[in-house]
Design a protein around this motif. Structure first.
Motif, PDB file in Angstrom:
ATOM      1  N   GLU A  27      23.046  38.539  43.436  1.00 32.28           N
ATOM      2  CA  GLU A  27      23.420  39.711  42.651  1.00 32.28           C
ATOM      3  C   GLU A  27      24.916  39.620  42.343  1.00 32.28           C
ATOM      4  OE1 GLU A  27      22.090  43.973  43.517  1.00 32.28           O
ATOM      5  OE2 GLU A  27      24.155  43.925  44.273  1.00 32.28           O
ATOM      6  N   VAL A  28      25.237  39.658  41.056  1.00 35.64           N
ATOM      7  CA  VAL A  28      26.637  39.639  40.623  1.00 35.64           C
ATOM      8  C   VAL A  28      27.031  41.074  40.327  1.00 35.64           C
ATOM      9  CG1 VAL A  28      28.243  38.843  38.855  1.00 35.64           C
ATOM     10  CG2 VAL A  28      26.409  37.323  39.657  1.00 35.64           C
ATOM     11  N   ARG A  29      28.093  41.531  40.988  1.00 36.76           N
ATOM     12  CA  ARG A  29      28.599  42.893  40.807  1.00 36.76           C
ATOM     13  C   ARG A  29      30.052  42.797  40.374  1.00 36.76           C
ATOM     14  NH1 ARG A  29      27.082  47.944  42.570  1.00 36.76           N
ATOM     15  NH2 ARG A  29      25.277  46.988  43.562  1.00 36.76           N
ATOM     16  N   LEU A  30      30.313  43.314  39.156  1.00 41.11           N
ATOM     17  CA  LEU A  30      31.665  43.301  38.601  1.00 41.11           C
ATOM     18  C   LEU A  30      32.098  44.731  38.297  1.00 41.11           C
ATOM     19  CD1 LEU A  30      31.109  40.323  36.152  1.00 41.11           C
ATOM     20  CD2 LEU A  30      32.538  40.297  38.201  1.00 41.11           C
ATOM     21  N   PRO A  31      33.368  45.036  38.472  1.00 34.37           N
ATOM     22  CA  PRO A  31      33.826  46.394  38.211  1.00 34.37           C
ATOM     23  C   PRO A  31      33.803  46.708  36.714  1.00 34.37           C
ATOM     24  CG  PRO A  31      35.708  44.979  38.573  1.00 34.37           C
ATOM     25  CD  PRO A  31      34.476  44.149  38.838  1.00 34.37           C
ATOM     26  N   SER A  32      33.632  47.964  36.404  1.00 30.40           N
ATOM     27  CA  SER A  32      33.731  48.386  35.012  1.00 30.40           C
ATOM     28  C   SER A  32      35.134  48.069  34.505  1.00 30.40           C
ATOM     29  CB  SER A  32      33.477  49.893  34.892  1.00 30.40           C
ATOM     30  OG  SER A  32      33.831  50.339  33.604  1.00 30.40           O
ATOM     31  N   LEU A  33      35.217  47.538  33.317  1.00 33.74           N
ATOM     32  CA  LEU A  33      36.513  47.206  32.740  1.00 33.74           C
ATOM     33  C   LEU A  33      37.312  48.439  32.327  1.00 33.74           C
ATOM     34  CD1 LEU A  33      35.320  44.149  30.667  1.00 33.74           C
ATOM     35  CD2 LEU A  33      36.846  44.084  32.653  1.00 33.74           C
ATOM     36  N   THR A  34      36.666  49.593  32.282  1.00 36.87           N
ATOM     37  CA  THR A  34      37.380  50.825  31.932  1.00 36.87           C
ATOM     38  C   THR A  34      37.724  51.660  33.167  1.00 36.87           C
ATOM     39  OG1 THR A  34      35.301  51.994  31.534  1.00 36.87           O
ATOM     40  CG2 THR A  34      36.391  51.000  29.623  1.00 36.87           C
ATOM     41  N   TYR A  35      37.414  51.133  34.354  1.00 40.61           N
ATOM     42  CA  TYR A  35      37.689  51.895  35.571  1.00 40.61           C
ATOM     43  C   TYR A  35      38.108  50.939  36.693  1.00 40.61           C
ATOM     44  CZ  TYR A  35      37.333  56.036  38.506  1.00 40.61           C
ATOM     45  OH  TYR A  35      37.630  57.113  39.319  1.00 40.61           O
ATOM     46  N   PRO A  38      43.824  50.340  40.626  1.00 41.29           N
ATOM     47  CA  PRO A  38      45.223  50.114  40.250  1.00 41.29           C
ATOM     48  C   PRO A  38      45.748  48.738  40.654  1.00 41.29           C
ATOM     49  CG  PRO A  38      44.969  52.326  41.120  1.00 41.29           C
ATOM     50  CD  PRO A  38      43.652  51.627  41.335  1.00 41.29           C
ATOM     51  N   GLY A  39      45.328  48.218  41.793  1.00 46.04           N
ATOM     52  CA  GLY A  39      45.800  46.900  42.227  1.00 46.04           C
ATOM     53  C   GLY A  39      45.373  45.786  41.294  1.00 46.04           C
ATOM     54  N   ILE A  40      44.158  45.892  40.756  1.00 53.28           N
ATOM     55  CA  ILE A  40      43.690  44.887  39.801  1.00 53.28           C
ATOM     56  C   ILE A  40      44.461  45.010  38.504  1.00 53.28           C
ATOM     57  CG2 ILE A  40      41.731  44.141  38.402  1.00 53.28           C
ATOM     58  CD1 ILE A  40      39.911  44.762  40.770  1.00 53.28           C
ATOM     59  N   ILE A  41      44.648  46.239  38.043  1.00 55.39           N
ATOM     60  CA  ILE A  41      45.416  46.450  36.808  1.00 55.39           C
ATOM     61  C   ILE A  41      46.818  45.870  36.960  1.00 55.39           C
ATOM     62  CG2 ILE A  41      46.449  48.188  35.298  1.00 55.39           C
ATOM     63  CD1 ILE A  41      43.980  49.962  35.982  1.00 55.39           C
ATOM     64  N   ARG A  42      47.433  46.106  38.113  1.00 50.88           N
ATOM     65  CA  ARG A  42      48.786  45.594  38.352  1.00 50.88           C
ATOM     66  C   ARG A  42      48.811  44.075  38.271  1.00 50.88           C
ATOM     67  NH1 ARG A  42      50.589  43.389  42.573  1.00 50.88           N
ATOM     68  NH2 ARG A  42      49.024  44.232  43.982  1.00 50.88           N
ATOM     69  N   ARG A  46      50.113  41.632  32.741  1.00 45.12           N
ATOM     70  CA  ARG A  46      50.906  40.785  31.844  1.00 45.12           C
ATOM     71  C   ARG A  46      50.153  39.536  31.389  1.00 45.12           C
ATOM     72  NH1 ARG A  46      55.447  41.946  35.772  1.00 45.12           N
ATOM     73  NH2 ARG A  46      56.538  43.684  34.813  1.00 45.12           N
ATOM     74  N   LEU A  47      48.885  39.455  31.725  1.00 43.38           N
ATOM     75  CA  LEU A  47      48.097  38.280  31.385  1.00 43.38           C
ATOM     76  C   LEU A  47      47.443  38.422  30.021  1.00 43.38           C
ATOM     77  CD1 LEU A  47      46.258  37.681  34.791  1.00 43.38           C
ATOM     78  CD2 LEU A  47      48.370  36.609  33.965  1.00 43.38           C
ATOM     79  N   GLY A  48      47.150  37.310  29.401  1.00 43.90           N
ATOM     80  CA  GLY A  48      46.364  37.313  28.174  1.00 43.90           C
ATOM     81  C   GLY A  48      44.930  37.680  28.507  1.00 43.90           C
ATOM     82  N   LEU A  49      44.139  37.902  27.494  1.00 41.52           N
ATOM     83  CA  LEU A  49      42.766  38.369  27.672  1.00 41.52           C
ATOM     84  C   LEU A  49      41.933  37.450  28.552  1.00 41.52           C
ATOM     85  CD1 LEU A  49      40.382  40.204  27.047  1.00 41.52           C
ATOM     86  CD2 LEU A  49      40.067  38.918  24.929  1.00 41.52           C
ATOM     87  N   ALA A  50      41.892  36.170  28.241  1.00 35.26           N
ATOM     88  CA  ALA A  50      41.050  35.247  29.012  1.00 35.26           C
ATOM     89  C   ALA A  50      41.512  35.180  30.464  1.00 35.26           C
ATOM     90  CB  ALA A  50      41.058  33.857  28.376  1.00 35.26           C
ATOM     91  N   ASP A  51      42.824  35.046  30.683  1.00 36.54           N
ATOM     92  CA  ASP A  51      43.340  34.992  32.050  1.00 36.54           C
ATOM     93  C   ASP A  51      43.052  36.278  32.805  1.00 36.54           C
ATOM     94  OD1 ASP A  51      44.339  32.408  31.915  1.00 36.54           O
ATOM     95  OD2 ASP A  51      46.319  33.063  31.234  1.00 36.54           O
ATOM     96  N   ALA A  52      43.159  37.410  32.126  1.00 35.22           N
ATOM     97  CA  ALA A  52      42.884  38.696  32.779  1.00 35.22           C
ATOM     98  C   ALA A  52      41.417  38.785  33.199  1.00 35.22           C
ATOM     99  CB  ALA A  52      43.237  39.859  31.854  1.00 35.22           C
ATOM    100  N   LEU A  53      40.492  38.396  32.310  1.00 34.42           N
ATOM    101  CA  LEU A  53      39.070  38.453  32.652  1.00 34.42           C
ATOM    102  C   LEU A  53      38.751  37.558  33.841  1.00 34.42           C
ATOM    103  CD1 LEU A  53      37.001  38.502  29.341  1.00 34.42           C
ATOM    104  CD2 LEU A  53      37.167  40.276  31.087  1.00 34.42           C
ATOM    105  N   TYR A  54      39.242  36.327  33.817  1.00 30.22           N
ATOM    106  CA  TYR A  54      38.968  35.418  34.923  1.00 30.22           C
ATOM    107  C   TYR A  54      39.610  35.892  36.220  1.00 30.22           C
ATOM    108  CZ  TYR A  54      36.676  32.179  31.810  1.00 30.22           C
ATOM    109  OH  TYR A  54      35.808  31.611  30.918  1.00 30.22           O
TER     110      TYR A  54
END
Length: 95
Positions: A27-35, A38-42, A46-54
């Motif tokens: 089972e793959v569980r990933l957080p909602s990208l809209t929620y 704060p630690g992940i957002i931090r 400053r990353l680009g889209l691909a780097d941020a997703l990975y």
């Protein structure tokens, strides 16, 4: 001079539920990208889209699940990413 604090209310378009999908036997569980926490957002601010997703994926899943994702078929992996984005209510373009 201090400014009055505005009340903090969650936006109605935020999806709080994790995205969950079965890949093979795991089972793959990933957080909602809209929620995101704060630690992940931090860490991705400053990353680009691909780097941020990975980075979000790497911070959110176990080594076992990361290995399963790494071994996925290219098309299946991109379908999983697209489903995660749709679940979160966002469109991040090509990844």
């Amino acid at each position: 001079m201090t400014s009055p604090k505005a009340p903090v209310t969650p936006a109605p378009d935020k999806v709080k539920d994790d995205f969950v999908e079965r890949v093979g036997q795991v089972e793959v569980r990933l957080p909602s990208l809209t929620y995101l926490k704060p630690g992940i957002i931090r860490q991705v601010r400053r990353l680009g889209l691909a780097d941020a997703l990975y980075t979000i994926i790497e911070l959110s899943v176990s080594r076992e699940i990361l290995t399963v994702l790494d071994e996925m078929d290219h098309d299946g992996y991109h379908r999983l990413l697209a489903a995660w984005q749709r679940h979160s209510g966002v469109s991040l373009g090509e990844s």
